[in-house]
Write a protein that holds these residues in place. Structure first.
Motif, mmCIF file in Angstrom:
data_model
loop_
_atom_site.group_PDB
_atom_site.id
_atom_site.type_symbol
_atom_site.label_atom_id
_atom_site.label_comp_id
_atom_site.label_asym_id
_atom_site.label_seq_id
_atom_site.Cartn_x
_atom_site.Cartn_y
_atom_site.Cartn_z
ATOM 1 N N ALA A 183 0.840 -1.206 0.000
ATOM 2 C CA ALA A 183 0.000 0.000 0.000
ATOM 3 C C ALA A 183 0.871 1.250 0.000
ATOM 4 O O ALA A 183 0.614 2.198 -0.747
ATOM 5 C CB ALA A 183 -0.926 -0.006 1.211
ATOM 6 N N TYR A 184 1.922 1.251 0.827
ATOM 7 C CA TYR A 184 2.842 2.388 0.858
ATOM 8 C C TYR A 184 3.546 2.557 -0.485
ATOM 9 O O TYR A 184 3.736 3.676 -0.962
ATOM 10 C CB TYR A 184 3.895 2.214 1.954
ATOM 11 N N ALA A 185 3.952 1.442 -1.082
ATOM 12 C CA ALA A 185 4.667 1.496 -2.359
ATOM 13 C C ALA A 185 3.784 2.108 -3.440
ATOM 14 O O ALA A 185 4.239 2.943 -4.231
ATOM 15 C CB ALA A 185 5.125 0.099 -2.766
ATOM 16 N N THR A 186 2.512 1.704 -3.469
ATOM 17 C CA THR A 186 1.568 2.242 -4.448
ATOM 18 C C THR A 186 1.397 3.740 -4.240
ATOM 19 O O THR A 186 1.457 4.519 -5.190
ATOM 20 C CB THR A 186 0.202 1.535 -4.322
ATOM 21 N N ARG A 187 1.181 4.136 -2.981
ATOM 22 C CA ARG A 187 1.000 5.559 -2.668
ATOM 23 C C ARG A 187 2.249 6.356 -3.037
ATOM 24 O O ARG A 187 2.162 7.428 -3.649
ATOM 25 C CB ARG A 187 0.718 5.708 -1.177
ATOM 26 N N VAL A 218 3.530 9.917 -4.968
ATOM 27 C CA VAL A 218 4.163 10.977 -4.177
ATOM 28 C C VAL A 218 5.529 11.332 -4.768
ATOM 29 O O VAL A 218 5.909 12.510 -4.809
ATOM 30 C CB VAL A 218 4.298 10.540 -2.699
ATOM 31 N N ASN A 219 6.255 10.328 -5.247
ATOM 32 C CA ASN A 219 7.574 10.553 -5.827
ATOM 33 C C ASN A 219 7.478 11.455 -7.053
ATOM 34 O O ASN A 219 8.304 12.356 -7.230
ATOM 35 C CB ASN A 219 8.223 9.221 -6.201
ATOM 36 N N GLN A 256 8.042 19.173 -7.827
ATOM 37 C CA GLN A 256 8.334 20.254 -6.877
ATOM 38 C C GLN A 256 9.802 20.674 -6.959
ATOM 39 O O GLN A 256 10.117 21.874 -6.979
ATOM 40 C CB GLN A 256 8.079 19.759 -5.448
ATOM 41 N N LEU A 257 10.681 19.692 -7.008
ATOM 42 C CA LEU A 257 12.115 19.960 -7.086
ATOM 43 C C LEU A 257 12.461 20.703 -8.361
ATOM 44 O O LEU A 257 13.222 21.678 -8.345
ATOM 45 C CB LEU A 257 12.895 18.644 -7.009
ATOM 46 N N TRP A 258 11.894 20.254 -9.498
ATOM 47 C CA TRP A 258 12.165 20.917 -10.777
ATOM 48 C C TRP A 258 11.715 22.369 -10.736
ATOM 49 O O TRP A 258 12.437 23.257 -11.179
ATOM 50 C CB TRP A 258 11.472 20.187 -11.923
ATOM 51 N N ILE A 259 10.521 22.615 -10.196
ATOM 52 C CA ILE A 259 9.986 23.970 -10.130
ATOM 53 C C ILE A 259 10.876 24.844 -9.249
ATOM 54 O O ILE A 259 11.168 25.997 -9.587
ATOM 55 C CB ILE A 259 8.517 23.960 -9.647
ATOM 56 N N THR A 260 11.351 24.301 -8.133
ATOM 57 C CA THR A 260 12.239 25.048 -7.237
ATOM 58 C C THR A 260 13.529 25.428 -7.952
ATOM 59 O O THR A 260 13.994 26.567 -7.850
ATOM 60 C CB THR A 260 12.562 24.212 -5.978
#
Length: 116
Positions: free
Chosen positions: A43-47, A51-52, A58-62
């Protein structure tokens, strides 16, 4: 004659315990706990696959924003200018250019400024 589940059960248990290999405590070697732990892990892996993707964007935009501000424009102004100039580069590529090739990024910023 009844059918027993010996082979099938063993196979299922082995599959779950193999997936739980390396888990701490009973989660790694007791079937019941391993089953629960692997279900949670899946379940965590799917979520986290989703999220990744979010975090990378987010990193690219920063990175783009930081490089844009060094050239005297904000992120939103830069993106609007690039769109109007017809430069259709995605954020991943723009972030890579900003990080590794600042001279080319400066040219892109100038093109965006002139399009506004």
């Amino acid at each position: 004659m009844r059918v027993k589940t010996g082979i099938i059960r063993r196979k299922r248990h082995k599959r779950v315990l193999k997936a739980a290999k390396g888990f701490r405590g009973a989660s790694g070697d007791a079937f019941k706990q391993a089953k629960q732990a692997t279900r949670r892990a899946m379940a965590y892996a799917t979520r986290d696959r989703k999220v990744n993707k979010r975090r990378m964007r987010q990193l690219w935009i920063t990175r783009i924003n930081s490089a844009a501000r060094m050239n005297g424009v904000s992120y939103s102004v830069l993106m609007n200018g690039l769109k109007k100039a017809g430069i259709l580069l995605d954020r991943k590529v723009l972030a890579d250019i900003a990080l590794n090739n600042s001279a080319e990024f400066t040219k892109l910023v100038e093109a965006a400024k002139s399009a506004l």
